[in-house]
Design an enzyme around this catalytic site. Sequence first.
Site, mmCIF file in Angstrom:
data_model
loop_
_atom_site.group_PDB
_atom_site.id
_atom_site.type_symbol
_atom_site.label_atom_id
_atom_site.label_comp_id
_atom_site.label_asym_id
_atom_site.label_seq_id
_atom_site.Cartn_x
_atom_site.Cartn_y
_atom_site.Cartn_z
ATOM 1 N N CYS A 53 0.838 -1.197 0.000
ATOM 2 C CA CYS A 53 0.000 0.000 0.000
ATOM 3 C C CYS A 53 0.877 1.252 0.000
ATOM 4 C CB CYS A 53 -0.905 0.023 1.225
ATOM 5 S SG CYS A 53 -2.008 -1.383 1.341
ATOM 6 N N ASP A 458 -27.731 -2.402 20.571
ATOM 7 C CA ASP A 458 -28.538 -1.874 19.482
ATOM 8 C C ASP A 458 -28.916 -3.064 18.610
ATOM 9 O OD1 ASP A 458 -29.537 -0.067 17.495
ATOM 10 O OD2 ASP A 458 -27.690 -0.431 16.385
ATOM 11 N N ASP A 640 -26.622 6.099 17.334
ATOM 12 C CA ASP A 640 -26.146 5.516 18.587
ATOM 13 C C ASP A 640 -24.997 6.319 19.183
ATOM 14 O OD1 ASP A 640 -27.871 3.304 18.618
ATOM 15 O OD2 ASP A 640 -26.594 2.259 17.172
#
Lengths: 743, 54
Positions: A53, A458, A640
């Site tokens: 990368c 959640d 959230d």
Amino acid sequence: MSVADTDERGCPTMGGPVAAKGAAADPSAFVRMEDDGFAHLDLLVRGARCAGCISKIEKGVNAIAGVKASQLNLSTGKLSVSWTPGEADPGLVARTVVDLGYQVSPYDPGEAEVERDKHGRFLLLCMAVSGFAAMNIMLFSVSVWAGYSGEMQNPTRIFFHWFSALIAMPAAAFAGQPFFRSAFASLRKGKANMDVPISLAVLLALGVSLYETIIGGTETYFDAAVMLLFFLLIGRWLDHRLRGQTRLAAQELLSLQSATANRLESDGTVRAVQSRDIVPGDTIILWPGDRNPVDGQILDGKSDVDMALVSGESAPELVQAGAQIRAGMVNLTDKLVVKASARTEDSLLAELTRLVEAGETARGRFVKLADRAAQAYVPIVHTLAILSFAGWLMAGAGVHHAILTAAAVLIITCPCALGLAAPAVQIVAVGRLFKRGVLVKVGDALERLAEVDTVLLDKTGTLTLGKPYLVNAGNISSNDLELAAKLARTSRHPLSRAIADLAGPGAVAKDAKEIPGHGVEGIVDGVRIRLGRTDWAGAAGGTEQTSGLWLVAQGQDPVHFLFEDTLREDAATMVAGLAARGLSVEMLSGDREIPARAAAAETGIETVLFGLTPQEKITRVETLVRDGKKVLMIGDGLNDAPSLAAANVSLSLASAADASQAAADMVLQGEVLSPVLAAIDISRAARGRILQNFSFAAAYNVIAVPLAIFGFVTPMIAAIAMSSSSIVVTLNALRPFLHKNRS
Amino acid sequence: MTALVYLIPVALFLALLGLGAFIWTVKSGQYDDMDGAKWRIFIDDEQDDNIPGE
């Protein structure tokens, strides 16, 4: 869950999923001119993981005409590019990196962060200076100790003491700054933190030693004082590094919430500007994939918009001219022209950020174990030192001897274990957790996690995958799927993406056109096909209210695609594991009652709260916290984020919205939930280990302090005892967390 | 023992050189990217021999 964020991760070099080609934001507004005469730009690159990368990105950017240098920092993900002004196009730089398969956002390093970087370097310098001083003073001290029996003449000893003083004084004055400043600040507030006894011990030891040196005495503590600083600075630097890596990432994520916007100028041109420069009345162009930077009203266009921020659910909504649009919503299908009605700092997103910050301030009141220990420890140590001073005076020992003893007490009790033990254990535990797929962003999060007794979950995107999955794939022929995929690949709509993901990469339909709110239309093999809503696609008899799509090709039977959000595979295992660890589990969902109850039943959660707004979620978290519960919140949506920040400790997922990852203390890296259990186990083990270290330090003091008080501690014993206790504490931290694999 | 008078300053001077070198590494940002550094060793430095072969 915002659609734009779901599939951006992965290292393209290592064969991970390549980021969806997003619109590379024009970073021109973030270019700054520096004193060296070059233009500089910082870009935040996401997805870079390895050597491939680095070299791909740097080579790619360096190949752009005009670019002078580019450097990618893998720790922070920042790519710094510089060029001769006017010779390179910043937009091209961003596009180049995007084309290589990475996500790019322009990045404005805030003042706070620059300050933090500086502090890190300063700590490292202090550590180096104190280490240098400690080693060289030891050279003299060991010689002096070795010559105690009379082999060393007085002049030589005094000569050595003077050299020690010469090194120790400036070194301590420099390297002690972090402690002196903090102690001073804390004293001014009328409190005594850990740094007060440390500073006092160092100053007293140096003062007494200097006096001894001047009168030609035998006992100096230069080595002990400087070595104390050295060991403590190691702990400080480790702590800073741990904190830095993680908090930096959080701040960056928060800062790039729609960092640039395309503003329509009065002369008809479109210019990229920083979002914070937008004023009410400005006209903004939102392309598909753009996040809306400010609250406003739609002037022109019709598009599906991801409303996750407001409703918490990822089902998009169709908006058109005249509708209000809030900051943070993501435009999915078509170009929108928006008239800004507020500045960024007055917009919904900023409001959300403020809620997050408020939660974090509240959490800042958490008292770390080390600080709690210090609160008990500091008064005792000071009292003992004063008592031994007074005691020796009354015993008729003379002021000089009394001060020397008091200094010995302070040095021998100096809380190395407190300064070094906690960060060392945390670094080790954080490393272990990272290998298991949990990124810990804040060092003391582990301490908070160990105390948790209530877990709030959640639903959408946390217990479930948060993405629609095709549930009737068995009834759909591969031809139909491929046909649908040819249309779906052209769209950003979540349902289209679900089909496209399933079908994999491939061709797209000719002239595919997306009609916002209805579906996609195109021509394949000369036949007009539509993929979309029942009535629009023209599927006769499609009376169902389901969220499905219909594929209609001329002359063929319509095909129904049915979608559902599925539970993560180990959701039930995790809930059971939480219960087995004695935690009470609750579900907080913004979704409707039926799906919420269904998911709860399937995972074995008994308490369910549904249909909650973000505000109601916070209220629930705050109520529990007020009742003295220690709450762990696990969530992923933008909605959230405030409740994540309000909970005692919070965990977010890799697929979560940026703001949630920023607000959470920990981030799960994979698609599975079971690392949560490992995190709880390791945090409890780490807490145990820290307590062990403190007990060791206490035990050591029980033995050493009486010796010091009664005057048996020579400088040599003080130095050896102090360093050996530090080493024992560090080794204990590095010991593996063995018996912790009960999962 | 008089040798100490110059041997010690010499020893200190050498140690100071080491400290100076470390301070230089800090100031030149060599500890800013601890993760990248370990990967960069794998990148072939093509700038040095980019002429003949290509």
